[in-house]
Design a protein around this motif. Structure first.
Motif: not given
Length: 268
Positions: A166-172, A161-164
């Motif tokens: 704005t990404w959604t959970e599915a994307q992460l 999460k700290p790296f991206s």
């Protein structure tokens, strides 16, 4: 709508095993080359849509995903470009389109300049414009290395999460599942090549029609960069996705597809 995914496979080309995913199977061939830490599977959502109109191949660049990785392997941008040219020849792809994102766009420019047999059109999506004597690529190397090491150790997806942010959970979750397959040496080599390889020296040698897609919020390509690239490629088409950062289809998927316009012969 049913999936356009057909299969994943391997081919030996340029002396290594290259893994790819194939979508669609009909229409003009299209080769999609992802960025520095993006295995092919993470671009499957893009390939699903491209597969509706094109015979789409998403490549695992050497040192990433399921393609060959080995200690001491040549991970230079030039080697990766030779892979793409050999990949197209091995599969008999004629009059194919090449779409590359970030590192993949840098690779695509080298392909178009030096390995263009069978290539019909080039799309460069937000390529780093850094190089000798130029401002550095804005992303830090530890952003890549630290995240790879976390996932290699088996950390949970939430650690990304700290790296991206704005990404959604599915994307992460998808990134967390596959990031460990990105070889650290391959990533570090490519990152440093952004500053040592002179992309601008390759651009005048590109003879095929080309499109530059710019992330309006990416901070990678500025207006002066577009002007310089246009001066080196007078026939270049340029389109900006104003709402997107560097990872354009993650930030604005529809805007990404609209950015192609009719450059590939039909809207996507």
């Amino acid at each position: 709508m049913s999936s356009t995914f057909l299969y994943g496979a391997n081919v030996r080309a340029n002396g290594i095993r290259q893994h790819y995913l194939r979508f669609g199977g009909k229409g003009r061939p299209l080769v999609l080359v992802p960025g520095i830490t993006s295995p092919a599977v993470t671009w499957a959502f893009v390939a699903e849509r491209l597969g509706r109109q094109f015979d789409t191949y998403v490549l695992d660049v050497r040192g990433r995903g399921l393609s060959e990785t080995a200690p001491g392997m040549d991970y230079s941008l030039e080697a990766c470009a030779a892979d793409v040219g050999a990949f197209a020849q091995a599969l008999g792809l004629a009059d194919y389109f090449l779409v590359g994102h970030s590192m993949g766009a840098r690779i695509g420019a080298i392909v178009a300049a030096h390995h263009a047999q069978g290539l019909a059109r080039l799309v460069m999506v937000d390529p780093p414009v850094s190089g000798p004597g130029r401002r550095p690529y804005p992303a830090r190397i530890d952003w890549y290395v630290d995240s790879i090491r976390l996932m290699r150790e088996g950390a949970d997806w939430e650690k990304l999460k700290p790296f991206s942010p704005t990404w959604t959970e599915a994307q992460l979750r998808l990134r967390a599942e596959w990031l460990h397959t990105c070889d650290e040496d391959a990533v570090v080599c490519a990152y440093h090549a952004f500053g040592t390889h002179d992309m601008h020296a390759d651009l005048p040698a590109i003879a095929v029609p080309a499109l530059l897609m710019v992330a309006g919020k990416g901070g990678v390509i500025e207006a002066a960069d577009v002007d310089e690239i246009r001066s080196l490629m007078p026939g270049l088409e340029v389109r900006t996705v104003p709402t997107a950062g560097h990872m354009i289809p993650w930030d604005d998927e529809e805007g990404f597809f609209q950015g192609f316009g009719t450059f590939l012969g039909t809207p996507v």
